[in-house]
Design a protein around this motif. Structure first.
Motif, short mmCIF file in Angstrom:
data_model
loop_
_atom_site.label_atom_id
_atom_site.label_comp_id
_atom_site.label_asym_id
_atom_site.label_seq_id
_atom_site.Cartn_x
_atom_site.Cartn_y
_atom_site.Cartn_z
N LEU A 43 62.88 -18.68 -79.36
CA LEU A 43 63.63 -18.53 -78.24
C LEU A 43 62.71 -18.33 -77.13
O LEU A 43 62.66 -19.37 -76.28
N LEU A 44 61.64 -17.76 -77.82
CA LEU A 44 60.35 -17.64 -76.57
C LEU A 44 59.91 -19.03 -75.79
O LEU A 44 59.30 -19.39 -75.04
N ALA A 45 59.67 -19.92 -77.22
CA ALA A 45 58.98 -21.05 -77.41
C ALA A 45 60.02 -21.85 -75.88
O ALA A 45 59.47 -22.54 -75.41
N HIS A 51 61.74 -12.04 -71.62
CA HIS A 51 61.00 -11.14 -72.39
C HIS A 51 61.41 -10.23 -73.72
O HIS A 51 62.45 -10.24 -74.00
N LEU A 52 60.17 -9.84 -74.41
CA LEU A 52 60.38 -9.12 -75.56
C LEU A 52 59.83 -7.99 -74.79
O LEU A 52 58.33 -7.94 -75.19
N LEU A 53 60.11 -6.62 -75.28
CA LEU A 53 59.81 -5.20 -75.30
C LEU A 53 60.17 -4.59 -76.59
O LEU A 53 61.15 -4.24 -76.83
N GLY A 54 58.97 -3.33 -76.53
CA GLY A 54 59.21 -2.45 -77.46
C GLY A 54 58.35 -2.41 -78.50
O GLY A 54 56.05 -2.44 -77.85
N GLU A 55 58.33 -0.42 -78.68
CA GLU A 55 57.36 -0.51 -79.17
C GLU A 55 56.31 -0.72 -80.48
O GLU A 55 57.11 -1.28 -81.38
N ASP A 56 54.74 -0.87 -80.25
CA ASP A 56 54.62 -1.45 -81.28
C ASP A 56 54.00 -2.72 -81.27
O ASP A 56 54.38 -3.47 -82.50
N VAL A 57 55.10 -3.36 -80.47
CA VAL A 57 55.92 -4.96 -80.97
C VAL A 57 54.41 -5.91 -80.96
O VAL A 57 54.43 -7.45 -81.81
N THR A 58 53.64 -5.65 -80.07
CA THR A 58 52.22 -6.90 -80.19
C THR A 58 51.17 -6.67 -81.55
O THR A 58 51.58 -5.77 -82.32
N GLY A 76 51.60 -14.75 -75.16
CA GLY A 76 51.00 -13.76 -73.99
C GLY A 76 51.54 -12.38 -73.39
O GLY A 76 52.37 -11.27 -73.83
N ASP A 77 52.12 -12.33 -72.08
CA ASP A 77 52.45 -11.06 -71.32
C ASP A 77 53.54 -11.09 -71.82
O ASP A 77 54.88 -9.97 -70.74
N ARG A 78 54.16 -11.96 -72.27
CA ARG A 78 55.62 -11.75 -72.04
C ARG A 78 56.12 -11.03 -73.28
O ARG A 78 57.63 -11.16 -73.49
N ASP A 179 73.33 -18.22 -88.23
CA ASP A 179 71.42 -18.36 -87.60
C ASP A 179 71.13 -17.34 -87.70
O ASP A 179 71.74 -17.19 -85.96
N ALA A 180 69.86 -16.88 -87.14
CA ALA A 180 69.57 -15.76 -85.85
C ALA A 180 69.60 -16.53 -84.25
O ALA A 180 70.05 -15.49 -84.17
N GLY A 181 69.22 -17.80 -84.60
CA GLY A 181 68.51 -18.09 -83.20
C GLY A 181 70.13 -18.72 -82.65
O GLY A 181 70.13 -18.54 -82.09
N ARG A 182 70.58 -19.41 -83.22
CA ARG A 182 72.19 -19.08 -83.02
C ARG A 182 72.73 -17.92 -82.19
O ARG A 182 73.49 -17.82 -81.58
#
Length: 363
Positions: A43-45, A51-58, A76-78, A179-182
């Motif tokens: 999805l991100l590609a 954008h994806l946000l959350g606690e300690d996701v990086t 990156g920063d997305r 399918d999670a992507g779909r």
């Protein structure tokens, strides 16, 4: 057969990967957690506005359950780790969505979606319709949920029922069949806030593919995307009972169905929706109308539940064919203990579902 209190499936394929247990487009065996991670990578590609946000996701942590591993390195920063504020996380995600981007945000443990309830109830869900014109708000809030991990009272709950019925808010649950992507693509295409519940034990199970569950059961997807998974013993078209359950109950429902068939000669069908609210029952009404008994199972406690909502929709649709009440299975009216032997006593087990089906059939 699963012994009382066990949660592993043993002979069924959701316990360990089969040699060909792969997700669509992925070579080799893959568990649900890996499949979900691969879906987020895709999805991100494909979408530079996501954008994806959350606690300690990086990286290097990659999230409490490693669902987001590798994402910040690749995109990156997305992909950003946030302060410990569930209200802030959902609020920023909704703001990004309102500004024209798309956002997926993670609540580290679904229990803490309660801290974001105001953002979901009074901001995100209302923002699509309160400005005099329709407004897109493509936001997905991921909520790892459920017990059976020994995490105790505040990290083991299934809070689905607390969000059922909020206007403008759609609810989904991860399954090993969809399918999670779909599924993510569908949720984002709705352009409205969605909450995705992900059972933490389901993360360790394998994805099913090509209509095969294990040595006994097969499945098919019916209805418009994301649709329902209909699971039955191979070769059986008639069934005595139907179990309706979200994806997190899959392993326990299948274990119950295996014992019911092999030990009690009771054939069941399992119906698993990916979209749990609003719920479209149309595609599966033929399976429900032909059953002698219907059992709706869920992990949360009783009272104002998703299961009760399913029953509310089913009664007028099936009134002419029902000859007994719809059975509802829920967790005990209790907090969830940390000790595994006590946790098993208050959470839904395969034996809970088995006994409910037998009672509904009068066996």
């Amino acid at each position: 057969m699963t012994a009382p209190g066990e949660t592993a499936l043993g002979a069924t394929g959701l316990g360990e990967p089969a040699p060909d247990g792969t997700a669509s487009g992925v070579a080799g065996p893959v568990r649900v957690a890996e499949h979900l991670n691969q879906a987020l990578h895709g999805l991100l590609a494909a979408d530079p506005g996501l954008h994806l946000l959350g606690e300690d996701v990086t990286d290097p942590y990659g999230g409490a359950f490693k669902i987001t591993k590798g994402l910040s390195t690749a995109y990156g920063d997305r992909v950003r780790s946030t302060p410990l504020s569930e209200g802030g996380i959902v609020g920023v995600g909704a703001g990004l969505a309102l500004a024209g981007d798309r956002a997926i945000v993670e609540i580290m443990f679904g229990d803490f979606v309660a801290l974001a309830f105001d953002q979901l109830l009074n901001f995100a869900s209302k923002s699509t319709a309160m400005y005099g014109r329709p407004v897109d708000l493509p936001l997905v809030v991921r909520c790892p949920s459920g017990g059976r991990r020994g995490y105790g009272p505040t990290h083991s709950q299934s809070p689905q029922k607390h969000l059922v019925g909020v206007p403008g808010l759609s609810l989904f649950e991860l399954t090993p069949f969809h399918d999670a992507g779909r599924l993510f693509g569908h949720m984002l295409s709705l352009a409205r806030p969605c909450v995705l519940f992900e059972d933490k034990v389901l993360y360790t199970r394998r994805m099913c593919r090509d209509g095969v569950v294990d040595d006994l059961f097969g499945y098919e997807l019916v209805g418009d995307a994301p649709g329902w998974a209909v699971v039955r013993a191979d070769g059986l078209t008639d069934h005595d009972a139907v179990v309706v359950a979200p994806g997190g109950l899959t392993d326990r429902a299948l274990a119950a169905m295996r014992e019911l068939l092999l030990e009690h000669e009771v054939a069941c069908a399992l119906l698993v929706p990916a979209a749990i609210y609003p719920l479209d029952l149309g595609p599966v009404l033929p399976y429900l109308a032909s059953a002698r008994a219907i059992c709706v199972a869920e992990d949360g406690t009783a009272g104002g539940t998703w299961g009760a909502e399913v029953a509310r929709l089913l009664y007028p649709a099936l009134w002419g064919s029902l000859d007994r009440p719809i059975a509802l299975v829920s967790g005990a009216d209790s907090i969830i203990p940390s000790a595994p032997h006590l946790e098993r006593e208050v959470t839904v087990q395969d034996t809970t579902i088995r006994d409910a089906v037998l009672a509904a059939l009068g066996s």
